[in-house]
Design an enzyme around this catalytic site. Structure first.
Site, PDB file in Angstrom:
ATOM      1  N   GLU A 141       0.679  -1.036   0.093  1.00  0.00           N
ATOM      2  CA  GLU A 141       0.055   0.018   0.023  1.00  0.00           C
ATOM      3  C   GLU A 141       0.805   1.209  -0.141  1.00  0.00           C
ATOM      4  OE1 GLU A 141      -2.920   0.608   3.276  1.00  0.00           O
ATOM      5  OE2 GLU A 141      -3.844   2.119   2.077  1.00  0.00           O
TER       6      GLU A 141
ATOM      7  N   CYS B 235      -6.719   1.285   2.941  1.00  0.00           N
ATOM      8  CA  CYS B 235      -7.666   2.198   2.935  1.00  0.00           C
ATOM      9  C   CYS B 235      -7.425   3.091   1.413  1.00  0.00           C
ATOM     10  CB  CYS B 235      -7.341   3.300   4.010  1.00  0.00           C
ATOM     11  SG  CYS B 235      -7.812   2.388   5.742  1.00  0.00           S
TER      12      CYS B 235
ATOM     13  N   ASN C 213     -11.979  -3.089   0.791  1.00  0.00           N
ATOM     14  CA  ASN C 213     -10.804  -3.078   1.896  1.00  0.00           C
ATOM     15  C   ASN C 213     -11.500  -3.492   2.963  1.00  0.00           C
ATOM     16  OD1 ASN C 213      -8.339  -3.182   3.031  1.00  0.00           O
ATOM     17  ND2 ASN C 213      -8.885  -0.960   3.730  1.00  0.00           N
ATOM     18  N   GLU C 214     -11.481  -2.660   3.957  1.00  0.00           N
ATOM     19  CA  GLU C 214     -11.827  -2.750   5.483  1.00  0.00           C
ATOM     20  C   GLU C 214     -13.180  -2.532   5.511  1.00  0.00           C
ATOM     21  OE1 GLU C 214      -9.232  -1.163   8.316  1.00  0.00           O
ATOM     22  OE2 GLU C 214      -8.159  -3.124   8.713  1.00  0.00           O
TER      23      GLU C 214
HETATM   24  O1  AHR Z   1      -2.153  -1.215   6.655  1.00  0.00           O
HETATM   25  C1  AHR Z   1      -2.668   0.089   7.220  1.00  0.00           C
HETATM   26  C2  AHR Z   1      -3.800   0.253   7.173  1.00  0.00           C
HETATM   27  O2  AHR Z   1      -4.405  -0.649   8.053  1.00  0.00           O
HETATM   28  C3  AHR Z   1      -4.683  -0.228   5.947  1.00  0.00           C
HETATM   29  O3  AHR Z   1      -4.573   0.677   4.967  1.00  0.00           O
HETATM   30  C4  AHR Z   1      -6.059  -0.612   6.135  1.00  0.00           C
HETATM   31  O4  AHR Z   1      -6.495  -1.504   5.481  1.00  0.00           O
HETATM   32  C5  AHR Z   1      -5.779  -0.799   7.722  1.00  0.00           C
HETATM   33  O5  AHR Z   1      -6.651  -0.058   8.562  1.00  0.00           O
END
Ligand code: AHR
Length: 652
Positions: A46, A237, A371-372
């Site tokens: 990322e 994110c 993603n999350e």
């Molecule tokens: O790895 C850092 C962040 O942690 C990522 O962007 C997210 O998916 C998680 O909250």
């Protein structure tokens, strides 16, 4: 004095008694267990902590196209300069006009600060390039020492004559006479004829695989050396964006780099110590480069696309959620990405790939949507993606998510929802303290074997009060990973996170690999990940102590263990999280009458200081070591150090 001697002797006796209580680990060779997926241990990239621009992506010029919201961010300008916006690249329209200042002793030029400076190595070549137009105007290109106040600040220089009044790319090779972490790049007008400049770049010549405009070699090598089986990209994110406009839009990350529009990074506003945030992505390391890197590594690409929800941590405004009935373009983006990776060269996106130099498909098989994410909105948004993807590309395995927490309300809600939607894998995230890792050795033993498979997509041990890279955190990750391995029938992929961090530009730690502008260091966690990859094996073997899996459970003396086979080889991994040495007996069941098992080798990973890690100055301070390991028979014994991770290799 006498009393003290007696006590010491008693202590010694206690230690010997403890050592004498040999732990018998029963390894059953009768039947190979679940196959370990080739994707089992991978990487997750990322663009956080300056992982892409300023990191893996080789260009050392910040705001190379003058398209940050403030056109001169990253640049110091002097003399007579106009900022123009009708440049040759419609998605990055800004450029500079350098004009004669009107006097021979006055200068016009711009100086770029790079990413916390520009790192140069003595004797190395650097490729400068610029798009320019002029009627014969001239440019002087200089690499300068930012800290020097004398004439010696000019390290090296060259000249370019801009011969065409049409936009043309000019290149110049420069060799650095010194090693320096904080150089700047200066582009200065010579003479009185104006020159327009656009897309100014400076790459090392020696990039990963020697690709022009390519990746920083040491950082790509650090990924290659992990032998990843899967590569998740581009986030995190960053996929979601602070708002929908700033989500990662893969279509902007392909095609000629000059026309990939600059995007505000989701982590832009998250530096506590930067008064003026300037974290944008050039998309220079984009989806083509990602697929190409997967091919270099021989691993499966796992792209993540936006599901139409901006980062839920950062933005709960209703405008940050695409209404479900307006998801069409987002779903089309996902389908088009599969076409970009796999489509025939006659298809719209397959042709873009071919034009970028890769007519062969990349053979993508996995796709994560979202993603999350959490809440009811996630399954609502995911459903239409699943329906459309199953029709348009049934060969693709879909990865959903269980949200940001490793357990709890959202996690308990989302897993059944993922099952209902029939996703192939569920992405779990856990950044948790020591106590959590110590308690999770058996996490996957009770998972439903018939549901979606598990992708441990983001995890790292974040020490309580010790949120930095250190050996003990990596030891607990190693311990926890024995549970991933033992459950390889249900856990198909796992990736530590985050991957990279610039020592002068990070906002999250611990991270797997740290770097500055010249050097990089592989953390203790990196070595644990590498050990698991190197000793991955093909199938799980049953390993028990007193009939139970070794999961660090009560009474198991802080031990975690698992075993796999690899042809005639057997790899037994044992993490000793206790502060006592332990004596082990590996007892092999299922051998033929005259058959024996032979000790081949042993790797030990330990550190005298559990709070320490490798550093840029001492990158090899804590590395795995091989130790002599001998023995033969139906059982073999060994002692292990306190707080150590051990891999024993046997041959049958
Ligand atoms: O790895 C850092 C962040 O942690 C990522 O962007 C997210 O998916 C998680 O909250």
């Amino acid at each position: 004095m006498l009393k003290r001697t007696i006590l010491t002797a008693a202590g010694l006796m206690a230690a010997l008694t403890l050592m004498a209580q040999t732990v018998r680990l029963d390894i059953n060779l009768k039947k190979a267990g679940a196959p370990i997926q080739p994707t089992m241990y991978g990487i997750f990239f990322e663009d956080i902590n300056y992982a892409a621009d300023g990191g893996l992506y080789g260009d050392m010029v910040k705001n190379r196209s003058f398209d940050f919201p403030y056109a001169l961010t990253g640049w110091t300008a002097y003399g007579k300069i106009d900022v123009k916006d009708d440049g040759p690249f419609d998605r990055n329209p800004h450029y500079l006009r350098l004009n004669w200042s009107g006097h021979r002793d006055k200068f016009t030029g711009v100086e770029n600060e790079g990413f916390f400076g520009i790192g140069l190595k003595e004797g190395e070549k650097y490729v400068f390039s610029v798009w320019a137009r002029s009627n014969g105007g001239k440019l002087r290109i200089e690499l300068v020492d930012n800290d020097s106040m004398t004439e010696t600040q000019i390290l090296t220089q060259g000249e370019i004559t801009v011969t065409s009044s049409d936009w043309t790319k000019y290149k110049l090779e420069l060799t650095s006479p010194v090693t320096i972490e904080d150089a700047h790049l200066r582009v200065e007008l010579i003479g009185s004829v104006s020159v327009d400049i656009e897309h100014v770049s400076l790459f090392p010549k020696d990039t990963w695989k020697g690709r022009e405009g390519g990746l920083r070699k040491d950082l790509a090598q650090a990924l290659y050396d992990l032998h990843p089986g899967v590569f998740r990209f581009p986030g995190g994110c960053i996929v979601e964006g602070t708002d929908l406009d700033t989500r990662y839009n893969w279509k902007n990350s392909v095609g000629p780099v000059e026309n990939r529009p600059v995007n505000e990074n989701r982590w832009h506003y998250t530096f506590g110590y930067k008064l003026f945030p300037d974290y944008y992505t050039s998309y220079g390391f984009g989806f083509f480069e990602f697929f190409q890197l997967c091919e270099d590594f021989g691993c499966e690409p796992l792209p993540v696309v936006s599901c139409g929800l901006a980062c839920q941590f950062q933005n709960d405004d209703p405008s940050a959620h695409v209404p479900v009935d307006e998801l069409g373009p987002y779903i089309q983006d996902a389908i088009d990405l599969v076409e970009f990776a796999n489509g025939d060269v006659t298809t719209t996106w397959g042709r873009v790939r071919a034009e970028m130099g890769h007519p062969e498909p990349f053979n993508m098989k996995l796709l994560a949507v979202g993603n999350e994410q959490w809440g009811e909105e996630y399954p609502e948004h995911l459903r239409p993606f699943v329906e459309a993807l199953r029709k348009a590309c049934p060969e693709i395995k879909i990865v959903g998510t269980s949200g940001p927490n490793s357990e709890g309300e959202q996690f308990d809600y989302l897993w059944p929802e993922m099952k209902k939607l029939g996703v192939d894998l569920v992405d779990e995230h856990f950044y948790r303290p020591e106590s959590w890792f110590l308690a999770q050795g058996a996490r996957y033993d009770s998972y439903d074997r018939k549901g979606p498979k598990v992708f441990a997509g983001e995890y790292a041990c974040h020490g309580a009060g010790k949120k930095w890279n250190h050996f003990n955190a990596s030891l607990l990750e190693a311990a926890f990973m024995t549970g991933l391995e033992r459950n390889a029938d249900v856990v198909h992929m796992a990736t530590y996170a985050p991957l990279f961090a610039h020592v002068r530009g990070w906002q999250w730690r611990p991270d797997l690999i740290w770097f500055d502008n010249l050097r990089s260091v592989r953390s203790c966690s990196w070595y644990v990940q590498q050990l698991y990859s190197l000793y991955k094996g093909s199938n799980v073997l049953s390993l028990t102590w007193d009939g139970k899996p070794v999961t660090g459970a009560e009474g198991q003396q802080g031990l975690f263990a698992s075993a796999v086979q690899d042809g005639s080889l057997i790899y037994v991994k044992v993490a000793n999280t206790s502060s006592s040495p332990q004596r082990l007996e590996f007892s092999f069941d299922g051998l033929k009458k005259a058959e024996v098992v032979k000790a081949v080798s042993r790797v030990v990973y330990t550190s005298p200081d559990p709070d320490a890690d490798n550093t840029l100055d001492d990158p090899q301070a804590i590395i795995p070591r091989t130790r002599i390991f001998q023995g033969e028979g139906k059982a073999v014994t060994a002692s292990i150090d306190p707080m150590s991770f051990n891999i024993f290799v046997f041959e049958r």
